[in-house]
Enzyme design. Structure first.
Site, short mmCIF file in Angstrom:
data_model
loop_
_atom_site.label_atom_id
_atom_site.label_comp_id
_atom_site.label_asym_id
_atom_site.label_seq_id
_atom_site.Cartn_x
_atom_site.Cartn_y
_atom_site.Cartn_z
N TRP A 85 -1.76 8.15 4.69
CA TRP A 85 -0.49 7.44 4.72
C TRP A 85 -0.27 6.80 3.35
CZ3 TRP A 85 -0.68 2.31 3.50
CH2 TRP A 85 -1.87 1.61 3.74
N GLU A 128 -6.34 -8.43 -1.03
CA GLU A 128 -6.30 -6.99 -1.26
C GLU A 128 -5.90 -6.66 -2.70
OE1 GLU A 128 -7.27 -4.64 0.71
OE2 GLU A 128 -7.33 -5.58 2.70
N GLU A 166 -8.16 1.80 -0.81
CA GLU A 166 -7.90 0.36 -0.70
C GLU A 166 -6.67 -0.06 -1.50
OE1 GLU A 166 -9.53 -2.36 0.73
OE2 GLU A 166 -10.87 -1.09 1.91
N HIS A 169 -3.38 -0.82 0.26
CA HIS A 169 -3.23 -1.98 1.15
C HIS A 169 -2.43 -3.09 0.49
CE1 HIS A 169 -7.27 -0.64 3.15
NE2 HIS A 169 -6.31 0.26 3.27
N GLU A 219 -16.29 -5.42 5.11
CA GLU A 219 -15.32 -4.48 5.64
C GLU A 219 -15.03 -4.76 7.12
OE1 GLU A 219 -13.48 -2.55 4.08
OE2 GLU A 219 -14.48 -1.84 2.27
N THR A 222 -12.69 -7.70 7.25
CA THR A 222 -11.32 -7.31 6.89
C THR A 222 -10.65 -6.56 8.03
OG1 THR A 222 -12.22 -7.00 4.67
CG2 THR A 222 -9.97 -6.31 5.03
N ASP A 251 -8.11 1.69 8.15
CA ASP A 251 -8.83 2.05 6.93
C ASP A 251 -10.10 1.22 6.79
OD1 ASP A 251 -7.08 3.99 6.07
OD2 ASP A 251 -6.35 2.88 4.33
N GLU A 252 -9.97 -0.07 7.02
CA GLU A 252 -11.13 -0.96 6.85
C GLU A 252 -12.24 -0.58 7.83
OE1 GLU A 252 -11.01 -2.61 4.33
OE2 GLU A 252 -9.05 -3.49 3.95
N HIS A 255 -14.04 2.41 6.45
CA HIS A 255 -14.89 2.01 5.32
C HIS A 255 -16.12 1.24 5.80
CE1 HIS A 255 -11.03 2.21 2.65
NE2 HIS A 255 -11.52 3.40 2.93
#
Length: 386
Positions: A85, A128, A166, A169, A219, A222, A251-252, A255
């Site tokens: 995305w 971020e 990252e 974000h 992570e 977050t 995403d976090e 990760h």
């Protein structure tokens, strides 16, 4: 990357940390920096000693030896760019004839969001946006750094790929806040510049054992924080913003999976050294990346932001304890056998720590009930309950 609450780490002393500095001639002690403000609000530095390059050469070799493992287990957790995305997927399209109507709709939804929600959303965005600092930090870790800036090693490819993911974000949250019309972007932008300029001091000693324990914890923190901002946005009726925060949280989470896999592998290869590093990192307390946050006005800005996040249940001391407990279980720390005497003490320490932190959290919640209101420059000095 994320915020933290101030926990009284002195109450949770673990056994003596592994003396990596004694083991390797490369280790040294330098003066690290902490920011304070003087009476004229001019940034100054307070220096304190910090160990650097604490990992002995034989342990650096471990990371070289598992590079093929990293290629198979880490790089698959990076999404191809064409399948990722992008911020524009969730924002008004500036090339569209309906752009102004889309912006108007975004601003109408934003009117329903309270000021305290904006404080935590802005704090998350600023954290971020300090991504250059985090990539720099990853590239201080001995044995896994990107030596050339375009190194073909698996560790370097992961570092750059993680950074590229990252980077979206902060871009997405920054553009949303710019369009919403509820915040003072100039003060926010100053805060970002201050934060990147001040760096971070997480006491990982250029040591990837400590560093990957830190990133595993961070992570997950977050993921929790962005997930909770998504939940609150949905509760206030802004489903688009909830989707934005939820995408970042996903995403976090991915990760987090990568970094916890690294530490899981270290526990497999070197359980004693890894559990000692785990205890050492928890003794120091996992300081969040934005702990030097400053806007040119409030020299306790990070504490105030964290207090609002605690009150809204975006990120709390309970979450800190839950993350620790989650990692202890995920890495099966309680099941480790064949440890040295110090390793067993470290094992006992980390396995018993979470309940102690929860007791601190309960006392903190009681004190928070009498917290004052504080003005935030990010929202034109409107006051928010801490």
């Amino acid at each position: 990357m994320e915020m933290a609450l101030k926990l009284n780490a002195t109450s949770f002393r673990p056994p003596r940390r592994p003396d990596f500095a004694r083991l390797t001639p490369a280790a040294a002690t330098f003066k690290s920096s902490e920011f304070i403000m003087d009476s004229k609000d001019v940034h100054k530095l307070v220096h304190h000693a910090q160990v650097t390059h604490s990992l002995p050469p034989e342990k650096i070799e471990i990371f070289k030896s598992i590079e093929p493992w990293a290629e198979k287990n880490l790089l698959v957790l990076l999404n191809p760019v064409e399948k990722c995305w992008q911020p524009q997927d969730f924002l008004p399209d500036p090339a569209s004839d309906g752009f102004y109507d889309q912006v108007k709709e975004l601003r109408e939804r934003a009117k329903e969001l309270p000021d305290d929600y904006f404080v935590v959303l802005i704090g998350d965005m600023i954290t971020e946006e300090a991504l250059p600092t985090y990539q720099t930090m990853l590239n201080t870790f001995d044995g896994v750094r990107d030596e050339t800036g375009a190194s073909p090693t698996s560790w370097a490819i992961w570092n750059r790929g993680w950074t590229s993911e990252e980077n979206r974000h902060g871009d997405l949250l920054n553009k949303y806040l710019y369009l919403c019309g509820r915040v003072d972007m100039r003060h926010i932008e100053k805060t970002i510049q201050y934060l990147i300029g001040s760096g971070m001091d997480i006491k990982t000693e250029n040591n990837p054992y400590l560093g990957f324990i830190y990133t595993s914890f961070q992570e997950r923190a977050t993921f929790i924080s962005h997930g909770n901002t998504a939940r609150l946005a949905k509760g206030h009726g802004d489903l688009k913003l909830a989707q934005i925060c939820g995408k970042i949280a996903s995403d976090e989470k991915r990760h987090e999976t990568a970094y916890t896999k690294i530490v899981e592998k270290l526990f497999e290869i070197d359980p004693d050294g890894t559990v000692l590093a785990f205890a050492d990192m928890m003794r120091k307390k996992v300081s969040m990346p934005a702990h030097f946050m400053y806007d040119g006005c409030d020299d306790k800005l990070f504490d105030h932001f964290s207090a609002v996040a605690q009150r809204l249940d975006v990120y709390t001391a309970k979450d800190y304890a839950d993350i620790l407990e989650h990692l202890v279980l995920k890495w099966k720390v309680g099941n480790l056998i064949g440890l040295s005497g110090e390793g067993r003490e470290a094992q006992d320490y980390v396995c018993r720590l979470a309940p102690k932190i929860r007791r601190v959290e309960e006392r903190a919640r009681e004190r928070a009930k009498q917290a004052p209101q504080i003005s935030f420059s990010w929202i034109y000095d409107r006051k928010v309950q801490l």
